[in-house]
Each structure stands twice: as structure tokens, then as C-alpha cells.
Design an enzyme around this catalytic site. Structure first.
Site, PDB file in Angstrom:
ATOM      1  N   ASP A  66       0.863  -1.183   0.000  1.00  0.00           N
ATOM      2  CA  ASP A  66       0.000   0.000   0.000  1.00  0.00           C
ATOM      3  C   ASP A  66       0.897   1.231   0.000  1.00  0.00           C
ATOM      4  O   ASP A  66       2.000   1.194   0.552  1.00  0.00           O
ATOM      5  CB  ASP A  66      -0.904   0.000   1.235  1.00  0.00           C
ATOM      6  CG  ASP A  66      -2.176   0.796   0.993  1.00  0.00           C
ATOM      7  OD1 ASP A  66      -3.244   0.173   0.869  1.00  0.00           O
ATOM      8  OD2 ASP A  66      -2.094   2.039   0.904  1.00  0.00           O
ATOM      9  N   PHE A  72     -30.649 -13.848   0.760  1.00  0.00           N
ATOM     10  CA  PHE A  72     -30.853 -12.485   0.272  1.00  0.00           C
ATOM     11  C   PHE A  72     -32.323 -12.184  -0.008  1.00  0.00           C
ATOM     12  O   PHE A  72     -32.671 -11.470  -0.931  1.00  0.00           O
ATOM     13  CB  PHE A  72     -29.947 -12.175  -0.931  1.00  0.00           C
ATOM     14  CG  PHE A  72     -28.565 -11.788  -0.460  1.00  0.00           C
ATOM     15  CD1 PHE A  72     -27.754 -12.739   0.138  1.00  0.00           C
ATOM     16  CD2 PHE A  72     -28.105 -10.491  -0.554  1.00  0.00           C
ATOM     17  CE1 PHE A  72     -26.509 -12.394   0.648  1.00  0.00           C
ATOM     18  CE2 PHE A  72     -26.855 -10.135  -0.050  1.00  0.00           C
ATOM     19  CZ  PHE A  72     -26.064 -11.091   0.553  1.00  0.00           C
ATOM     20  N   LEU A  73     -33.172 -12.770   0.820  1.00  0.00           N
ATOM     21  CA  LEU A  73     -34.601 -12.458   0.746  1.00  0.00           C
ATOM     22  C   LEU A  73     -35.070 -11.902   2.084  1.00  0.00           C
ATOM     23  O   LEU A  73     -36.209 -12.093   2.466  1.00  0.00           O
ATOM     24  CB  LEU A  73     -35.398 -13.721   0.392  1.00  0.00           C
ATOM     25  CG  LEU A  73     -35.481 -14.099  -1.079  1.00  0.00           C
ATOM     26  CD1 LEU A  73     -36.334 -15.338  -1.271  1.00  0.00           C
ATOM     27  CD2 LEU A  73     -36.052 -12.957  -1.936  1.00  0.00           C
ATOM     28  N   LYS A  83     -22.961   1.181  -5.511  1.00  0.00           N
ATOM     29  CA  LYS A  83     -21.967   1.600  -6.509  1.00  0.00           C
ATOM     30  C   LYS A  83     -22.027   0.715  -7.762  1.00  0.00           C
ATOM     31  O   LYS A  83     -22.025   1.207  -8.888  1.00  0.00           O
ATOM     32  CB  LYS A  83     -20.581   1.507  -5.851  1.00  0.00           C
ATOM     33  CG  LYS A  83     -19.396   1.524  -6.766  1.00  0.00           C
ATOM     34  CD  LYS A  83     -18.083   1.511  -5.992  1.00  0.00           C
ATOM     35  CE  LYS A  83     -17.634   0.133  -5.553  1.00  0.00           C
ATOM     36  NZ  LYS A  83     -16.996  -0.702  -6.569  1.00  0.00           N
ATOM     37  N   CYS A 136     -20.727  -1.657  -2.016  1.00  0.00           N
ATOM     38  CA  CYS A 136     -20.764  -2.414  -3.274  1.00  0.00           C
ATOM     39  C   CYS A 136     -22.073  -2.304  -4.050  1.00  0.00           C
ATOM     40  O   CYS A 136     -22.067  -1.851  -5.194  1.00  0.00           O
ATOM     41  CB  CYS A 136     -20.453  -3.873  -2.977  1.00  0.00           C
ATOM     42  SG  CYS A 136     -18.901  -4.044  -2.106  1.00  0.00           S
ATOM     43  N   ALA A 148     -36.216  -8.909   4.079  1.00  0.00           N
ATOM     44  CA  ALA A 148     -36.678  -7.527   3.894  1.00  0.00           C
ATOM     45  C   ALA A 148     -36.082  -6.663   4.992  1.00  0.00           C
ATOM     46  O   ALA A 148     -35.797  -7.139   6.085  1.00  0.00           O
ATOM     47  CB  ALA A 148     -38.199  -7.490   3.956  1.00  0.00           C
ATOM     48  N   THR A 190     -12.463   1.163  -6.818  1.00  0.00           N
ATOM     49  CA  THR A 190     -13.064   1.639  -8.075  1.00  0.00           C
ATOM     50  C   THR A 190     -14.345   2.402  -7.711  1.00  0.00           C
ATOM     51  O   THR A 190     -15.443   1.940  -8.010  1.00  0.00           O
ATOM     52  CB  THR A 190     -13.381   0.467  -9.032  1.00  0.00           C
ATOM     53  OG1 THR A 190     -14.171  -0.503  -8.310  1.00  0.00           O
ATOM     54  CG2 THR A 190     -12.139  -0.190  -9.555  1.00  0.00           C
ATOM     55  N   PHE A 202     -16.008 -12.321  -4.036  1.00  0.00           N
ATOM     56  CA  PHE A 202     -17.419 -12.322  -3.632  1.00  0.00           C
ATOM     57  C   PHE A 202     -17.532 -12.263  -2.108  1.00  0.00           C
ATOM     58  O   PHE A 202     -18.432 -12.850  -1.513  1.00  0.00           O
ATOM     59  CB  PHE A 202     -18.122 -13.563  -4.194  1.00  0.00           C
ATOM     60  CG  PHE A 202     -18.029 -13.661  -5.699  1.00  0.00           C
ATOM     61  CD1 PHE A 202     -18.785 -12.828  -6.508  1.00  0.00           C
ATOM     62  CD2 PHE A 202     -17.146 -14.557  -6.305  1.00  0.00           C
ATOM     63  CE1 PHE A 202     -18.682 -12.885  -7.895  1.00  0.00           C
ATOM     64  CE2 PHE A 202     -17.029 -14.626  -7.696  1.00  0.00           C
ATOM     65  CZ  PHE A 202     -17.806 -13.790  -8.493  1.00  0.00           C
ATOM     66  N   LEU A 203     -16.561 -11.595  -1.480  1.00  0.00           N
ATOM     67  CA  LEU A 203     -16.529 -11.532  -0.018  1.00  0.00           C
ATOM     68  C   LEU A 203     -17.552 -10.530   0.498  1.00  0.00           C
ATOM     69  O   LEU A 203     -17.676  -9.441  -0.048  1.00  0.00           O
ATOM     70  CB  LEU A 203     -15.145 -11.086   0.463  1.00  0.00           C
ATOM     71  CG  LEU A 203     -13.926 -11.780  -0.130  1.00  0.00           C
ATOM     72  CD1 LEU A 203     -12.647 -11.138   0.393  1.00  0.00           C
ATOM     73  CD2 LEU A 203     -13.950 -13.262   0.211  1.00  0.00           C
TER      74      LEU A 203
HETATM   75  C1  UGA Z   1     -21.723  -7.626  -1.226  1.00  0.00           C
HETATM   76  C2  UGA Z   1     -21.888  -9.038  -1.800  1.00  0.00           C
HETATM   77  O1  UGA Z   1     -22.791  -9.788  -0.995  1.00  0.00           O
HETATM   78  C3  UGA Z   1     -20.543  -9.749  -1.887  1.00  0.00           C
HETATM   79  O2  UGA Z   1     -20.717 -11.015  -2.504  1.00  0.00           O
HETATM   80  C4  UGA Z   1     -19.584  -8.894  -2.713  1.00  0.00           C
HETATM   81  O3  UGA Z   1     -18.299  -9.486  -2.776  1.00  0.00           O
HETATM   82  C5  UGA Z   1     -19.467  -7.516  -2.090  1.00  0.00           C
HETATM   83  O4  UGA Z   1     -20.769  -6.920  -2.026  1.00  0.00           O
HETATM   84  C6  UGA Z   1     -18.542  -6.707  -2.960  1.00  0.00           C
HETATM   85  O5  UGA Z   1     -18.862  -6.483  -4.133  1.00  0.00           O
HETATM   86  O6  UGA Z   1     -17.424  -6.397  -2.529  1.00  0.00           O
HETATM   87  P1  UGA Z   1     -21.458  -6.586   1.235  1.00  0.00           P
HETATM   88  O7  UGA Z   1     -21.730  -5.270   0.576  1.00  0.00           O
HETATM   89  O8  UGA Z   1     -20.309  -6.703   2.151  1.00  0.00           O
HETATM   90  O9  UGA Z   1     -21.279  -7.737   0.114  1.00  0.00           O
HETATM   91  O10 UGA Z   1     -22.738  -6.977   2.100  1.00  0.00           O
HETATM   92  P2  UGA Z   1     -24.066  -7.834   1.907  1.00  0.00           P
HETATM   93  O11 UGA Z   1     -24.121  -8.840   2.976  1.00  0.00           O
HETATM   94  O12 UGA Z   1     -24.212  -8.317   0.534  1.00  0.00           O
HETATM   95  O13 UGA Z   1     -25.194  -6.734   2.198  1.00  0.00           O
HETATM   96  C7  UGA Z   1     -25.395  -5.612   1.346  1.00  0.00           C
HETATM   97  C8  UGA Z   1     -26.654  -4.879   1.753  1.00  0.00           C
HETATM   98  O14 UGA Z   1     -27.814  -5.661   1.493  1.00  0.00           O
HETATM   99  C9  UGA Z   1     -26.731  -4.553   3.250  1.00  0.00           C
HETATM  100  O15 UGA Z   1     -27.287  -3.265   3.423  1.00  0.00           O
HETATM  101  C10 UGA Z   1     -27.652  -5.616   3.807  1.00  0.00           C
HETATM  102  O16 UGA Z   1     -28.301  -5.237   4.990  1.00  0.00           O
HETATM  103  C11 UGA Z   1     -28.627  -5.769   2.653  1.00  0.00           C
HETATM  104  N1  UGA Z   1     -29.317  -7.075   2.643  1.00  0.00           N
HETATM  105  C12 UGA Z   1     -28.639  -8.210   2.402  1.00  0.00           C
HETATM  106  C13 UGA Z   1     -30.696  -7.088   2.867  1.00  0.00           C
HETATM  107  O17 UGA Z   1     -31.339  -6.045   3.096  1.00  0.00           O
HETATM  108  N2  UGA Z   1     -31.343  -8.286   2.819  1.00  0.00           N
HETATM  109  C14 UGA Z   1     -30.687  -9.450   2.571  1.00  0.00           C
HETATM  110  O18 UGA Z   1     -31.357 -10.508   2.531  1.00  0.00           O
HETATM  111  C15 UGA Z   1     -29.315  -9.416   2.364  1.00  0.00           C
END
Ligand code: UGA
Length: 432
Positions: A30, A252-253, A266, A263, A255, A86, A152-153
Site C-alpha cells: 500500500d 438475500f430475501l 456503486k 458495493c 426484507a 473503483t 465475492f466476499l
Molecule cells: C456484497 C456481496 O454480498 C458480496 O458477494 C460482494 O463481494 C461484495 O458486495 C462486494 O462487491 O465487494 P457486502 O456489501 O459486504 O457484500 O454486504 P451484503 O451482505 O451483501 O449486504 C449488502 C446490503 O444488502 C446490506 O445493506 C444488507 O443489509 C442488505 N441485505 C442483504 C438485505 O437487506 N437483505 C438481505 O437478505 C441481504
């Protein structure tokens, strides 16, 4: 193998540390000297469960190192991962790729033998082609291969997601690199991760399409939740009822408030912008973006109606303000819209977050950090469970509050409405 991660942000640091834990020699690079010095002392710049232990362990056994010297680190490595940010460009929806290209240019000055240059940053289709062009200005094509290997973390679950990924995607137009990378990932493949090799452009699109699809799933269930609220149905039953269909899938369902983080907001904008460049209208994703934008207004209005349009002087307790649990990340969190709205309307806000006070609320009138869940709840008129931390799931509201008219607004559906009602409190959830 000898690896070098350029950029020790979320992706670079977690991936680098995990690769070293799998037995590789990893240098995390870095340009921020302070960050690098801190990492050497075991001070981690981000909140991620389990990360500190892995950094300390692998730094101690010398498989993991930190450096500000990009040139030297590239020379010592066989595989170079570009893991820089990015962000969305100013006054535009497209991704700002300047850091990716600047690193590509720097790498090109240091190639002393064949290197695999992997782009792990989330980038629009054709970025790999551009990167290849930049590097080939200084280096003959036989000395390097540009590969796309999206990550996909999830924040808060990043280490588990790294070790047990559903799939590993390698986008490369050259079979030698495919083979080397399959070998690098073999410890994860042998544990069940699917290995997908495809074209470089396809890998780039897989990443954006995945995030856009997940954002679509969330917005879909959020809109169904709106309908459930009007029809007296519990959206949790709908999530289970549709999720058990394997074609839909139950994850991811959930509410809740608008989706946030660094992520989904963006990347949904960036994929639409990329598609426009190729004269393609991604109308579904566009409407997901609109739906998510409207969601915070909708929930603000809902708080207003729960409080019967009398927000002024009400004491509102927020439990959790980050965009989701197990992270200290505030980026695009719905609390950034809800709390200023309520404070403007004259409410007094006390918030508690396991990751501490937030600079974003420092200047807001009547917004205060509480040192504990109890302090936050005590004396409040309404508790808004905004983030689904485990710490909030078994709160004894009766013990923490003497207010018989306490209202619970459960924005993550973590409580049983019946149990809360039995305690004599008013309960409101999402889509129930
Ligand atoms: C997301 C993706 O899940 C990762 O696979 C991906 O690698 C990452 O973006 C990235 O592109 O770097 P992240 O943003 O860390 O990960 O978090 P998520 O767990 O996906 O949650 C994102 C948003 O969706 C949060 O606000 C969360 O509360 C919301 N969410 C998630 C819901 O409202 N309902 C769900 O069922 C799941």
C-alpha cells in the site's frame, strides 16, 4: 507461491491474509506508510471478525509481509493481485478506474520475468483489455498475462467467504494462467468450491451481474414487504415460501431498510453506465436503483406515521447504525438518511452501535451516542432496531425501559411480534 496484493483495503488485505494462511508467501502493498506500519504492529485498519488473529499469526510466521515498495514487491512475486478501489466517478454513475490503470502502469515498470496480473477490483467489462494495453506499452506480451478473478466476499463474513466460497471465477484468455491459478486455489477447490474458468470479459461481468442480481432480490422482497404491510401478511412467511423453491433460493430475501454498503449501490450504477456505453438499456437494474433510493423516504414516513406525525421532542433510540451487522462501515447506510431526517424534525436521538460512535452524526443536532444498549433504550419513546447484530436479538426490553408505552420498530424483523406484544409494548416490523 509468491503473491503480491496491491492495495490493502478490504479485498486486498482479507485475500492476502487468507492466501498466506493457505501457505503462500504474500506481500501486501500500500502507498499509505502509516497503514503499513500499523499492520506490521498488528493494528488492523478495518473491522472484520477474525482478521486480526490471522494477520498476527501469519506475520509472525513470516508468510505475510507488508510493504510500501510496489516495484520490489512485484519483482519478488509470481502472481500480482490488483485490489484497489473503483469508486463512483464524481458527477457520473460510472466507475473511476484511475487507480487500477495507475497500478497497471507501475507494474509494467517492474516486470522482470513472467507474471500473472490479476484484477480483483470490481471493474467494468473491457477493463482487463485496457490494462493489457497499458502494460504492453512497456512489456512484451509473452512476459505477462492479465486475468480477472472477482471476489465475492461480504463484509463481516469475509474470512469465511474466502475459505468456503460457492465458486472461484477465473477469467483468462490463456490456459497457462488458468492452470497456475487452479493450483493456487486448489485447497479451496478440494473443500468443495466450484472452479469456473471463462473469458476475461465474462469474469468481469459475472461480478457486476452477481451484485446487481442480489440487489434486485433484496429490492424485490422489500417491495413485497410493502404489500404485506397493507394486507396483513408476514413477509417472513413469503421469504420462506418462495425461497424454498430451489430456482429462487432463500438467501438475500430478508426484507429491511434500503440496501447499503460500498458495493451494491456503486456496482448497480456502474453496470447500468457500462451497458449504456454499449447502447444497452438495463431497465430492471435501473428500477432497482430507484426502488432502493425511495426506500429510505418510505421508512422515514413510516416512523412518522408510527409516531402519529408527532416526531418533535420524541426520544428515539437507534440500535445499530452501520449498513449491516459485523462491520463498522457506514457507507450508504440507511441510517445516514433516517437519523438526519428525524433530527431535523426535532426528535432526540440516542444511538448505540457495537463499533462505537460515528463521525457522520457528530454535527447533527440532538444526536448522541450511548455507551450501552441499556443507556440507549432507557427513557426512549421508540426503539428502532436498525442493524441485525446478535447483541440486539435477545434484549430484555422490560428490564431496560420503564416506559409502558414503548414502541419497537424492528427494521430487521429480529424479534417475535407476539413476544414483544406480550410484554405490553407496541411492535412494528418490516412487512408484517
Ligand atoms: C456484497 C456481496 O454480498 C458480496 O458477494 C460482494 O463481494 C461484495 O458486495 C462486494 O462487491 O465487494 P457486502 O456489501 O459486504 O457484500 O454486504 P451484503 O451482505 O451483501 O449486504 C449488502 C446490503 O444488502 C446490506 O445493506 C444488507 O443489509 C442488505 N441485505 C442483504 C438485505 O437487506 N437483505 C438481505 O437478505 C441481504
Amino acid at each position: 507461491m509468491k503473491l503480491c496484493m496491491i492495495g490493502t483495503g478490504y479485498v486486498g488485505l482479507v485475500s492476502g491474509v487468507c492466501f498466506s494462511d493457505l501457505g503462500n508467501d504474500v506481500i501486501c502493498v500500500d502507498k499509505d506508510l502509516n497503514k503499513i506500519n500499523n499492520l506490521k504492529k498488528g493494528i488492523i485498519p478495518i473491522y472484520e471478525p477474525g482478521l486480526e488473529e490471522l494477520v498476527l499469526k501469519n506475520y509472525k510466521n513470516k508468510r505475510l509481509n507488508f510493504s510500501t515498495n510496489l516495484k520490489d514487491s512485484v519483482r519478488k512475486s509470481d502472481i500480482i493481485f490488483i485490489c484497489v478501489g473503483t469508486p463512483t466517478k464524481r458527477n457520473s454513475n460510472s466507475a473511476d478506474l484511475s487507480q487500477v490503470y495507475a497500478v497497471g502502469n507501475e507494474i509494467s515498470k517492474s516486470i522482470n520475468k513472467f507474471k500473472i496480473i490479476i484484477n480483483k477490483s470490481t471493474v467494468p467489462v473491457t477493463t482487463g483489455d485496457e490494462l493489457e494495453k497499458i502494460i504492453s506499452k512497456k512489456v512484451k506480451k509473452k512476459y505477462f498475462s492479465v486475468v480477472s478473478n472477482p471476489e465475492f466476499l461480504r463484509e463481516g463474513e469475509a474470512i469465511r467467504d474466502f475459505i468456503y466460497p460457492d465458486r472461484i471465477v477465473i477469467g483468462s484468455n490463456d490456459s497457462k494462467s488458468q492452470k497456475i491459478l487452479k493450483n493456487l486455489y486448489s485447497p479451496l477447490i478440494s473443500k468443495g468450491a466450484k472452479f469456473i474458468s471463462t473469458q476475461r470479459r465474462a469474469a468481469e461481468l459475472i461480478k457486476y451481474a452477481s451484485n446487481a442480481f442480489l440487489a434486485t432480490k433484496i429490492s424485490f422482497i422489500n417491495e413485497i414487504a410493502n404489500l404485506c404491510e397493507k394486507t396483513n401478511i408476514d413477509v417472513e412467511d413469503i421469504s420462506i415460501g418462495i425461497g424454498l423453491d430451489k430456482r429462487i433460493g432463500s438467501r438475500f430475501l430478508r426484507a429491511g431498510p434500503s440496501y447499503g454498503g460500498s458495493c451494491f449501490p456503486k456496482d448497480t450504477k456502474a453496470i447500468v453506465s457500462t451497458a449504456e456505453k454499449f447502447k444497452t438499456n438495463l431497465s430492471i437494474i435501473k428500477s432497482v436503483i430507484r426502488s432502493n433510493k425511495k426506500r429510505s423516504d418510505l421508512l422515514s414516513k413510516r416512523v412518522n406515521s408510527i409516531l402519529k406525525n408527532k416526531i418533535k421532542n420524541k426520544i428515539i433510540s437507534f440500535l445499530g447504525v452501520t449498513f449491516k451487522a459485523n462491520t463498522d462501515d457506514m457507507r450508504e447506510s440507511s441510517s445516514l438518511k433516517l437519523i438526519p431526517f428525524l433530527s431535523k424534525k426535532g426528535a432526540k436521538i440516542k444511538y448505540y452501535d457495537p463499533t462505537g460512535p460515528k463521525k457522520e452524526f457528530k454535527k447533527l443536532k440532538n444526536v448522541q451516542f450511548s455507551n450501552s444498549i441499556k443507556d440507549s433504550i432507557k427513557g426512549s419513546d421508540i426503539v428502532i432496531a436498525h442493524t441485525e447484530w446478535n447483541d440486539f436479538k435477545s434484549i430484555n426490553f422490560k428490564r431496560f425501559s420503564k416506559n409502558k408505552k414503548l414502541i419497537i420498530y424492528d427494521m430487521r424483523n429480529i424479534y417475535s411480534p407476539e413476544k414483544i406484544k406480550k410484554l405490553g409494548f407496541k411492535y412494528f416490523g418490516i412487512g408484517r
